[in-house]
Design a protein around this motif. Structure first.
Motif, PDB file in Angstrom:
ATOM      1  N   VAL A 186       0.841  -1.200   0.000  1.00  0.00           N
ATOM      2  CA  VAL A 186       0.000   0.000   0.000  1.00  0.00           C
ATOM      3  C   VAL A 186       0.876   1.249   0.000  1.00  0.00           C
ATOM      4  N   ARG A 187       1.955   1.243   0.767  1.00  0.00           N
ATOM      5  CA  ARG A 187       2.867   2.395   0.789  1.00  0.00           C
ATOM      6  C   ARG A 187       3.507   2.604  -0.575  1.00  0.00           C
ATOM      7  N   THR A 190       0.922   4.103  -2.853  1.00  0.00           N
ATOM      8  CA  THR A 190       0.683   5.506  -2.510  1.00  0.00           C
ATOM      9  C   THR A 190       1.733   6.414  -3.139  1.00  0.00           C
ATOM     10  N   SER A 192       3.414   5.763  -5.907  1.00  0.00           N
ATOM     11  CA  SER A 192       3.668   5.224  -7.247  1.00  0.00           C
ATOM     12  C   SER A 192       4.141   6.285  -8.236  1.00  0.00           C
TER      13      SER A 192
END
Length: 322
Positions: A186-187, A190, A192
């Motif tokens: 997820v990090r 985020t 990307s």
């Protein structure tokens, strides 16, 4: 190595791992193994599926060290001279001049190393073992520190060449990064918009400091009982019915070197048997040549290492140097 020096070593080691960890999220253990190899003056082979961050980790390490770095994209048409360099005749001076190849750097990223021909791969044998290159009978020093970070994709076999055992034995550590956990993924998603996280890293250690840490780690105490333990483990891998070739003497020496760095990274100036157990899969698995019949039945090098560690009793006492 004094207790105070071991504490300083551990703090600096943690800073290096944390800096690289900004680019490779959620892979502290793999990053620690890579830094251990660098401070043990060894090389690392990353073998994993595409898109797991192998190249990113190598770039992050190069960005962390304030030295020279280069990248060699291995392809089937790559020649040995494209790696080591070539001697060219200069008509103005009427002398032969050596043009250094990309192998002359502190941190060398050998991307997709198994795509090059065996002839080109053999160009790395001398420099990975002796940190020097011989071209046309003249020897050139590769400098210090010198580290090769190689990557290979085991999934795609078309157009690839299997690394020979002699070259695999020259890698101090072979490891896989694997996919990140849910939180790390997820990090990454985020952020990307950042294509290369390693570009945002700043060097926190000089090449001279790397050399100094390597020399300091080499002074860590290893009890004779631990040395005997390492020797017995190597002998058991050679005697195992599932292997055609066990851990070499080079592999045993590599373990002692890596264990000294690993111990110092924990703030200790002495090596424990647990350090050997912790490093055994990464340092030894790729050095085993399995018997074809054993492989056919599903026995892997990891299983052999695990069984040997379980069968050979570790020493229970030590005489630590203070």
């Amino acid at each position: 190595m004094t207790t105070e020096q071991a504490e300083w070593f551990a703090e600096t080691f943690e800073r290096l791992v944390a800096n690289i960890g900004q680019a490779v999220l959620g892979k502290t253990h793999v990053v620690s193994l890579t830094v251990t190899a660098m401070l043990a003056e060894g090389h690392v082979l990353f073998e994993d599926a595409p898109g797991t961050g192998k190249t990113s980790l190598a770039r992050a390490l190069a960005a962390t060290v304030q030295g020279t770095n280069s990248r060699i994209q291995f392809t089937p048409d790559l020649l040995p001279s494209d790696v080591t360099g070539v001697t060219i005749y200069d008509q103005r001076t009427q002398e032969f001049e050596f043009h250094r190849g990309p192998i002359f750097a502190n941190i060398v990223l050998a991307d997709e190393i198994n795509r090059a021909s065996p002839k080109t791969q053999s160009a790395l044998l001398e420099v990975m073992e002796e940190s020097r290159v011989t071209v046309d009978g003249v020897t050139y020093d590769a400098g210090r520190p010198f580290m090769v970070l190689a990557t290979q994709n085991p999934i795609e076999q078309a157009g690839t060449y299997r690394l020979p055992e002699a070259q695999l034995d020259r890698f101090l550590i072979k490891t896989s990064i694997g996919y990140p956990d849910h939180a790390s993924t997820v990090r990454l998603l985020t952020g990307s918009h950042v294509r290369d996280r390693s570009r945002e890293l700043h060097p926190i250690i000089t090449t001279q400091a790397v050399a100094d840490m390597a020399e300091l780690a080499a002074t860590a105490h290893v009890d004779p009982a631990v040395l005997e333990y390492v020797s017995r483990l190597c002998e058991e891998t050679r005697l195992a019915a599932e292997t055609r070739l066990g851990v070499s003497v080079r592999g045993a020496i590599a373990m002692v070197r890596a264990a000294k760095v690993w111990a110092a990274s924990q703030g200790r100036n002495y090596v424990l048997p647990d350090d050997v157990k912790e490093l055994a899969p990464a340092v030894w698995t790729h050095r085993l040549v399995m018997d074809p019949e054993a492989e056919f039945t599903g026995v892997t090098a990891d299983r052999v290492i695990d069984r040997v560690l379980a069968d050979v009793a570790a020493p229970q006492s030590r005489a630590a140097a203070v």
